[in-house]
Design a protein around this motif. Structure first.
Motif, mmCIF file in Angstrom:
data_model
loop_
_atom_site.group_PDB
_atom_site.id
_atom_site.type_symbol
_atom_site.label_atom_id
_atom_site.label_comp_id
_atom_site.label_asym_id
_atom_site.label_seq_id
_atom_site.Cartn_x
_atom_site.Cartn_y
_atom_site.Cartn_z
ATOM 1 N N ALA B 132 0.842 -1.201 0.000
ATOM 2 C CA ALA B 132 0.000 0.000 0.000
ATOM 3 C C ALA B 132 0.877 1.252 0.000
ATOM 4 C CB ALA B 132 -0.930 -0.006 1.206
ATOM 5 N N GLU B 133 1.931 1.200 0.825
ATOM 6 C CA GLU B 133 2.818 2.354 0.870
ATOM 7 C C GLU B 133 3.510 2.580 -0.468
ATOM 8 O OE1 GLU B 133 4.344 2.402 5.381
ATOM 9 O OE2 GLU B 133 5.872 2.892 3.888
ATOM 10 N N LEU B 134 3.905 1.440 -1.065
ATOM 11 C CA LEU B 134 4.585 1.543 -2.350
ATOM 12 C C LEU B 134 3.646 2.150 -3.388
ATOM 13 C CD1 LEU B 134 7.293 0.907 -3.625
ATOM 14 C CD2 LEU B 134 6.380 -1.296 -4.355
ATOM 15 N N ASP B 135 2.391 1.659 -3.386
ATOM 16 C CA ASP B 135 1.392 2.213 -4.302
ATOM 17 C C ASP B 135 1.292 3.722 -4.130
ATOM 18 O OD1 ASP B 135 0.910 -0.257 -5.221
ATOM 19 O OD2 ASP B 135 -1.025 -0.532 -4.215
ATOM 20 N N GLU B 136 1.318 4.119 -2.870
ATOM 21 C CA GLU B 136 1.174 5.543 -2.573
ATOM 22 C C GLU B 136 2.368 6.340 -3.126
ATOM 23 O OE1 GLU B 136 0.972 7.749 1.562
ATOM 24 O OE2 GLU B 136 -0.271 5.933 1.504
ATOM 25 N N ILE B 137 3.571 5.789 -2.885
ATOM 26 C CA ILE B 137 4.772 6.471 -3.386
ATOM 27 C C ILE B 137 4.706 6.597 -4.904
ATOM 28 C CG2 ILE B 137 7.258 6.257 -3.695
ATOM 29 C CD1 ILE B 137 7.431 4.983 -0.978
ATOM 30 N N VAL B 138 4.297 5.475 -5.555
ATOM 31 C CA VAL B 138 4.259 5.483 -7.013
ATOM 32 C C VAL B 138 3.276 6.538 -7.494
ATOM 33 C CG1 VAL B 138 3.577 4.146 -9.026
ATOM 34 C CG2 VAL B 138 5.021 3.109 -7.295
ATOM 35 N N GLU B 139 2.103 6.565 -6.890
ATOM 36 C CA GLU B 139 1.103 7.533 -7.359
ATOM 37 C C GLU B 139 1.592 8.964 -7.141
ATOM 38 O OE1 GLU B 139 -2.888 7.072 -5.964
ATOM 39 O OE2 GLU B 139 -3.414 9.110 -6.571
ATOM 40 N N LYS B 140 2.139 9.213 -5.949
ATOM 41 C CA LYS B 140 2.593 10.567 -5.649
ATOM 42 C C LYS B 140 3.684 11.005 -6.626
ATOM 43 C CE LYS B 140 5.124 12.133 -2.124
ATOM 44 N NZ LYS B 140 5.696 11.823 -0.820
ATOM 45 N N SER B 141 4.616 10.067 -6.899
ATOM 46 C CA SER B 141 5.721 10.420 -7.791
ATOM 47 C C SER B 141 5.215 10.686 -9.195
ATOM 48 C CB SER B 141 6.750 9.289 -7.833
ATOM 49 O OG SER B 141 7.130 8.941 -6.535
ATOM 50 N N LEU B 142 4.278 9.837 -9.653
ATOM 51 C CA LEU B 142 3.762 10.037 -11.002
ATOM 52 C C LEU B 142 3.004 11.357 -11.091
ATOM 53 C CD1 LEU B 142 2.644 6.417 -11.894
ATOM 54 C CD2 LEU B 142 4.414 7.745 -13.027
ATOM 55 N N ARG B 143 2.311 11.722 -10.034
ATOM 56 C CA ARG B 143 1.624 13.014 -10.023
ATOM 57 C C ARG B 143 2.631 14.154 -10.091
ATOM 58 N NH1 ARG B 143 -3.702 12.973 -9.038
ATOM 59 N NH2 ARG B 143 -4.576 11.175 -7.942
ATOM 60 N N ARG B 144 3.705 14.017 -9.303
ATOM 61 C CA ARG B 144 4.711 15.074 -9.318
ATOM 62 C C ARG B 144 5.393 15.157 -10.677
ATOM 63 N NH1 ARG B 144 8.118 13.845 -3.998
ATOM 64 N NH2 ARG B 144 8.533 16.047 -3.723
ATOM 65 N N GLY B 145 5.535 13.994 -11.335
ATOM 66 C CA GLY B 145 6.126 13.983 -12.672
ATOM 67 C C GLY B 145 5.142 14.441 -13.737
ATOM 68 N N ALA B 146 3.934 14.855 -13.328
ATOM 69 C CA ALA B 146 2.922 15.386 -14.249
ATOM 70 C C ALA B 146 2.536 14.375 -15.314
ATOM 71 C CB ALA B 146 3.408 16.677 -14.904
ATOM 72 N N ILE B 147 2.473 13.112 -14.922
ATOM 73 C CA ILE B 147 2.121 12.108 -15.915
ATOM 74 C C ILE B 147 1.031 11.169 -15.396
ATOM 75 C CG2 ILE B 147 3.985 10.540 -15.173
ATOM 76 C CD1 ILE B 147 4.247 9.642 -18.028
ATOM 77 N N TRP B 148 0.625 11.357 -14.154
ATOM 78 C CA TRP B 148 -0.323 10.436 -13.528
ATOM 79 C C TRP B 148 -1.595 10.265 -14.347
ATOM 80 C CZ3 TRP B 148 -1.040 6.595 -10.379
ATOM 81 C CH2 TRP B 148 -2.323 6.337 -9.868
ATOM 82 N N ASN B 149 -2.171 11.377 -14.783
ATOM 83 C CA ASN B 149 -3.460 11.267 -15.489
ATOM 84 C C ASN B 149 -3.338 10.459 -16.772
ATOM 85 O OD1 ASN B 149 -4.970 12.635 -13.642
ATOM 86 N ND2 ASN B 149 -4.417 14.652 -14.498
ATOM 87 N N GLU B 150 -2.172 10.517 -17.386
ATOM 88 C CA GLU B 150 -2.020 9.803 -18.656
ATOM 89 C C GLU B 150 -1.793 8.312 -18.463
ATOM 90 O OE1 GLU B 150 0.808 12.273 -21.258
ATOM 91 O OE2 GLU B 150 0.262 13.488 -19.520
ATOM 92 N N VAL B 151 -1.233 7.916 -17.333
ATOM 93 C CA VAL B 151 -0.863 6.506 -17.201
ATOM 94 C C VAL B 151 -1.623 5.758 -16.108
ATOM 95 C CG1 VAL B 151 1.454 6.932 -18.076
ATOM 96 C CG2 VAL B 151 1.044 6.976 -15.624
ATOM 97 N N LYS B 152 -2.520 6.459 -15.381
ATOM 98 C CA LYS B 152 -3.107 5.797 -14.215
ATOM 99 C C LYS B 152 -3.877 4.532 -14.575
ATOM 100 C CE LYS B 152 -7.308 8.574 -13.917
ATOM 101 N NZ LYS B 152 -7.249 9.991 -14.292
ATOM 102 N N ASP B 153 -4.370 4.454 -15.824
ATOM 103 C CA ASP B 153 -5.126 3.263 -16.216
ATOM 104 C C ASP B 153 -4.249 2.170 -16.795
ATOM 105 O OD1 ASP B 153 -7.442 4.579 -15.510
ATOM 106 O OD2 ASP B 153 -7.526 5.580 -17.469
ATOM 107 N N ARG B 154 -3.010 2.439 -16.975
ATOM 108 C CA ARG B 154 -2.146 1.402 -17.587
ATOM 109 C C ARG B 154 -0.791 1.351 -16.908
ATOM 110 N NH1 ARG B 154 0.331 3.978 -22.991
ATOM 111 N NH2 ARG B 154 -0.129 6.144 -22.598
ATOM 112 N N LEU B 155 -0.839 1.207 -15.606
ATOM 113 C CA LEU B 155 0.412 1.145 -14.853
ATOM 114 C C LEU B 155 1.199 -0.116 -15.191
ATOM 115 C CD1 LEU B 155 -0.728 2.465 -11.376
ATOM 116 C CD2 LEU B 155 0.651 3.627 -13.085
ATOM 117 N N ASP B 156 0.507 -1.130 -15.726
ATOM 118 C CA ASP B 156 1.187 -2.390 -16.039
ATOM 119 C C ASP B 156 1.784 -2.395 -17.442
ATOM 120 O OD1 ASP B 156 0.690 -3.467 -13.598
ATOM 121 O OD2 ASP B 156 -1.269 -4.242 -14.186
ATOM 122 N N ALA B 157 1.472 -1.354 -18.212
ATOM 123 C CA ALA B 157 2.017 -1.305 -19.569
ATOM 124 C C ALA B 157 3.516 -1.000 -19.490
ATOM 125 C CB ALA B 157 1.301 -0.235 -20.376
#
Ligand SMILES: Nc1ncnc2c1ncn2[C@@H]1O[C@H](COP(=O)(O)OP(=O)(O)OP(=O)(O)O)[C@@H](O)[C@H]1O
Ligand SMILES: [Mg+2]
Lengths: 490, 265
Positions: B132-157
C-alpha cells in the motif's frame, strides 16, 4: 570439348562484350559520358550479363537433362532377358555406365583404339581384357548387349556434349550481339543491371530454400516408406529399441521412446551445466571484467568453441568417464557400472556448450544500451541490482534465444554421445546408466550392412524426421518467446 | 525579460549543500572541464546554461559520480556534499547516488512496467514497508512527474511504450520517487510540450522547498523562470556564476551577455 574450356570461352565472350558495349555506349554519346542514361560500365555489364546468363543457364539445364534422357534411351535398348532374376534394370544400367566410362578412359590411355572401342562386333573377351589392362573396374564378364548399350551410351553422350558446346557458344554470341546492338545513349542499362542483380540474389535465396525443401521432402518420403513397413504406433509408443540385424524385419522392435528419452536426458544435463556457467561467465565478462581480462578471456572462450566435438568425445571417454567411475562406481558409491553414462556425456556436452551460451549472451548483454545502466546507477542501484533487474530483463529475449540454440545443438550432438554415453537404448531415471540418443542410433542404423530397403535402415529417416520436428519446434518456440518479450519491451 | 520581475527571489540565507573546487574532467586527452568552482546551495534551484558541448552534462555527472561508469573519464578536484568529499575512497558511489538523483538528457525508462519503473528506487532502498505504501509512493511520484493522469489506467504497460515526452516525465517521476536530497536534471524539458514543461517547472519549484535542484537547460526563459542561481559554461570553463537576476539583467562577462542575447551558441 572439356567443360572448363567451354566456360572460359563464354567468359571470354562476355568480357569482350563488356569492353565493346562500354565503348559503343561512349561512342553513341559522342565520347561524353554525361550524355548517357547510365554510367558506361553499366552498358558493359549489360552486354556481359546478356552474354553469360543465358549461356550458362542453357549449360546447366543441358547438363541436368542429358543424363536423364540418355539413360532412358539406353535403358529401353536393354532386352528383358538381360535383366537377371533377383537383379534389377538399374543394376544393369550401372554396369552399362561403368563399361562406358571404362571404354572412355581406356581410349584416353591408349590401351584400346577408338575404332575397337566403338566396333559393335568387337570380341567381348578382348575388350574386357583391354579394359582390365587399362586398370578399369569391370565386375562381371561383359555381355554382348551390355557392350552394345555401353557403346551407344558413349556415342549419345559425346554427341550430346558436342551439340551442347555449339549451342552454348551460339547463345552467348547471340546475346552479345543483340545487347551490343541495343546499346545507345538512351538505353537504361543501369535499370537492367539492377534487375540482373536482383535475379542473381533471388536465385541464391531460392537455391538455399529449395535445398532445404528437397531435404525435408526426402525425409518425408523415406519416413513414409518406413511406416509402410513398420506400424507407426509401435514406432512412436514402443518402449524398446532392439533392431535385429540378422534377417529382414519381423523380429525388430523399433520404439523411439528410449532414444528420445536419452536425447532429452543428456541434453537437460548438458544445459544444466552450460546455461548457468555460460550465463554467469557472460555477465562477468561484460559487466565486471576489466578490459584487459576481457580482451584475453573472450578469445579463450571462443577457442573452446572451436574444439571439434570428437575431441570432447575423447575427453569424455578417457577422462570424465573414469573420473566419475572412481567416485560413483563400485569402489565409491556404487551407482555406476561403467564409464559411459548419461552423466559423462551430459557433463562434457555441457562444457562444450558453455562458450556457445556465454559468447552469444555476452554480445547480447553488451548490446543493452549504457543509458539503461546509467538510469539504474543514477537511482542508487548497485551493480548486481542493475544487472538483475535492468540488464538481464532487457537482454532476456536474446538470452532465451541463445539457450534454445544451445539446446538444439545439444539435441543434434552425436560424437560425444557415441563416445560418452554408450550405445544401450534404455528408459531409466538413473543418470549414471548408459543410454543413447536419436542421433547416435541414426549413425549405427546406417553404418551397418542392413539392406537399404529394410525397416532397420529406413527407420533412420523416421528418426531424422523426429529430430527435425523436435528442433524445429524448439526454434519456433524460441522465436515466439523472443517476439513476446519484444512486444512487451520495445 | 519581462517575467524576470515577476519571480520573487529568495536568496543568500541558504547553506551550501555541494561545494565544488578546482574541478577538472578529462576524457582521455580531451580536457572537458577546466578549473570549475561552483557552490550548490540547499533549497535552491541552480541552472547550468551554455552552448552545446561546453561540458554542462559532464559537470553535472561529476556531482553524483556518474562519470565513474565511463572508462576514459577522469575527474579531479574536490566535491563536498554536506562537507564530506564524495570522491573519498570510503564513500560508496551507490549510497551517494541515492542521495543525489539524476534525470538524464535522453529518456531511459527500464524495460519494465510503468509501475515497476517508478517503484524501482523505493524497492532498492526499502522506502516502503508494504504494498500500500509503495502504491502511494508510485502515485505521488507520477503526479509530481505530471504524468499520472495519462498513465493511471495502464500502470502495467511497459514504460518503453510511452511517447518520448511521457518517457521523460516517467524518468522524472522515477527520480523523485527515491526522495533524493539533490536532484540533477539534464535538460528535462527538451522533449516536452509547453503544458508538460510548465508542470515540470511547477514540480521543480515545489522540490525547492525541501531539496536542491540542479537543472541544465538550453532555454533562457526556463532558466530565468525556475532558478535562483545560474552558471554559464563556455568551452569547459565556468564563465560566470551568480544570482539568476544578476546574470540575466546585468552580466559581468561579455561572453555571457552575447550568449544570453543569442549572439554566440
Ligand atoms: N563519453 C565521452 N567520451 C569522450 N568525450 C566525451 C564524452 N562525453 C562527452 N564528451 C566530450 O566532452 C565535451 C562536453 O560534453 P557534454 O556532454 O558535457 O556537453 P553538454 O554541455 O552537455 O552539451 P549538450 O548541451 O549538447 O548536451 C564535449 O566536447 C564532448 O565531446
Ligand atoms: Mg548535455
Amino acid at each position: 570439348m572439356p567443360l572448363l574450356w567451354l566456360i572460359l570461352i563464354v567468359v571470354a565472350i562476355a568480357a569482350v562484350g563488356y569492353v565493346l558495349g562500354r565503348a559503343r555506349a561512349l561512342q553513341s554519346a559522342g565520347g561524353d559520358s554525361r550524355g548517357l542514361h547510365s554510367l558506361p560500365t553499366f552498358y558493359g555489364a549489360n552486354v556481359a550479363l546478356k552474354t553469360a546468363v543465358p549461356a550458362f543457364g542453357l549449360l546447366i539445364v543441358w547438363l541436368l537433362v542429358q543424363p536423364i534422357f540418355v539413360n532412358s534411351q539406353i535403358s529401353g535398348m536393354i532386352p528383358d532377358t538381360e535383366v537377371e532374376e533377383g537383379s534389377s534394370r538399374s543394376l544393369v544400367m550401372a554396369e552399362v555406365r561403368r563399361t562406358a566410362y571404362g571404354l572412355e578412359n581406356a581410349v584416353a590411355q591408349g590401351n584400346i583404339t577408338e575404332d575397337a572401342a566403338s566396333n559393335a562386333n568387337a570380341d567381348i573377351a578382348e575388350v574386357t581384357q583391354s579394359l582390365k589392362d587399362a586398370g578399369q573396374i569391370v565386375t562381371s564378364e561383359i555381355t554382348q548387349p551390355i557392350l552394345l548399350a555401353a557403346q551407344s551410351y558413349r556415342v549419345m553422350n559425346s554427341g550430346g556434349y558436342s551439340v551442347m558446346s555449339i549451342a552454348v557458344i551460339l547463345i552467348a554470341l547471340a546475346g552479345a550481339v543483340f545487347s551490343w546492338r541495343q546499346t545507345q545513349s538512351e538505353y537504361r542499362a543501369r535499370n537492367v543491371v539492377e534487375q540482373g542483380v536482383r535475379v542473381l540474389l533471388l536465385a541464391a535465396a531460392s537455391i538455399a530454400i529449395l535445398t532445404t525443401v528437397g531435404i525435408v521432402l526426402s525425409l518425408v518420403f523415406n519416413t513414409w516408406e518406413f511406416f509402410k513397413l513398420y506400424p507407426a504406433s509401435d514406432f512412436f509408443f514402443g518402449t524398446t529399441w532392439s533392431p535385429s540385424f540378422s534377417g529382414r524385419g519381423g523380429s525388430s522392435s523399433l520404439g523411439v521412446l528410449p532414444l528420445l528419452w536419452g536425447t532429452l536426458y543428456i541434453s537437460i544435463v548438458a544445459l544444466l551445466v552450460a546455461v548457468p556457467i555460460g550465463l554467469f561467465a557472460a555477465i562477468y565478462l561484460s559487466e565486471y571484467a576489466s578490459p584487459r581480462v576481457r580482451s584475453f578471456a573472450k578469445p579463450m572462450l571462443e577457442v573452446l568453441a572451436g574444439i571439434p566435438t570428437i575431441v570432447y568425445g575423447l575427453f569424455a571417454l578417457l577422462t570424465v568417464g573414469p573420473l566419475l567411475l572412481e567416485v560413483f562406481g563400485d569402489d565409491g558409491l556404487g551407482w555406476m557400472k561403467a564409464g559411459t553414462a548419461v552423466m559423462t556425456a551430459g557433463l562434457v556436452m555441457g562444457v562444450m556448450l558453455i562458450p556457445f551460451v556465454s559468447s552469444l549472451s555476452d554480445d547480447i548483454i553488451n548490446a543493452v544500451p549504457q543509458a539503461m545502466r546509467d538510469g539504474s546507477y543514477g537511482l542508487g542501484a548497485n551493480q548486481s541490482e542493475t544487472i538483475r533487474q535492468v540488464v538481464l530483463p532487457a537482454a532476456l529475449p536474446g538470452i532465451v534465444g541463445a539457450v534454445l540454440l544451445a539446446a538444439s545443438r545439444a539435441i543434434g550432438e552425436t560424437m560425444i554421445v557415441v563416445m560418452g554415453a554408450g550405445a544401450a537404448a534404455r528408459l531409466s531415471l538413473n543418470p549414471f546408466e548408459a543410454m543413447t540418443t536419436v542421433t547416435a542410433k541414426i549413425v549405427s542404423q546406417l553404418t551397418g550392412d542392413a539392406d537399404f530397403a529394410s525397416p532397420e535402415a529406413l527407420v533412420a529417416f523416421a528418426l531424422g524426421m523426429t529430430l527435425f520436428i523436435l528442433t524445429l519446434g524448439l526454434n519456433v518456440f524460441a522465436l515466439y518467446i523472443v517476439r513476446k518479450y519484444r512486444e512487451q519491451y520495445e | 525579460m519581462n517575467d524576470m520581475s515577476r519571480v520573487e527571489r529568495q536568496v543568500d540565507t541558504n547553506k551550501i549543500k555541494l561545494e565544488c573546487r578546482d574541478c577538472q574532467v578529462y576524457y582521455g586527452e580531451t580536457h572537458a572541464i577546466k578549473d570549475v568552482n561552483v557552490d550548490i546551495e540547499d533549497k535552491t534551484v541552480t541552472a547550468f546554461i551554455g552552448p552545446s558541448g561546453c561540458g554542462k552534462s559532464t559537470f553535472l555527472r561529476c556531482l553524483n559520480r556518474m562519470n565513474d561508469t565511463i572508462d576514459v573519464a577522469r575527474v579531479k578536484g574536490s566535491f563536498k556534499l554536506d562537507g564530506e568529499d564524495i570522491y573519498d575512497k570510503r564513500v560508496d558511489p551507490v549510497q551517494l547516488r541515492a542521495k543525489v538523483g539524476m534525470v538524464f538528457q535522453k529518456p531511459n525508462p527500464f524495460p519494465k512496467s510503468i509501475y515497476d519503473n517508478v517503484a524501482y528506487g523505493p524497492r532498492i532502498h526499502g522506502l516502503a514497508r508494504n504494498k500500500a505504501e509503495l502504491d502511494e509512493i508510485v502515485e505521488k511520484s507520477l503526479r509530481r512527474g505530471a504524468i499520472w493522469n495519462e498513465v493511471k489506467d495502464r500502470l502495467d504497460a511497459p514504460g518503453t511504450g510511452l511517447s518520448g515526452g511521457q518517457q521523460q516525465r516517467l524518468c522524472i517521476a522515477r527520480a523523485v520517487a527515491t526522495e533524493p536530497e539533490v536532484l540533477l536534471m539534464d535538460e528535462p524539458c527538451s522533449a516536452l510540450d509547453p503544458i508538460a514543461t510548465a508542470q515540470v517547472e511547477e514540480l521543480i519549484d515545489e522540490l525547492r522547498s525541501r531539496y536542491s535542484v540542479v537543472i541544465v537547460t538550453h532555454s533562457m526563459q526556463q532558466a530565468a523562470r525556475v532558478s535562483q542561481k545560474t552558471a554559464f559554461f563556455h568551452l569547459g570553463n565556468l564563465v560566470e556564476f551568480g544570482e539568476t537576476g544578476q546574470i540575466f539583467t546585468n552580466p559581468e562577462d561579455p561572453r555571457t551577455e552575447s550568449y544570453i542575447t543569442g549572439r554566440i551558441g
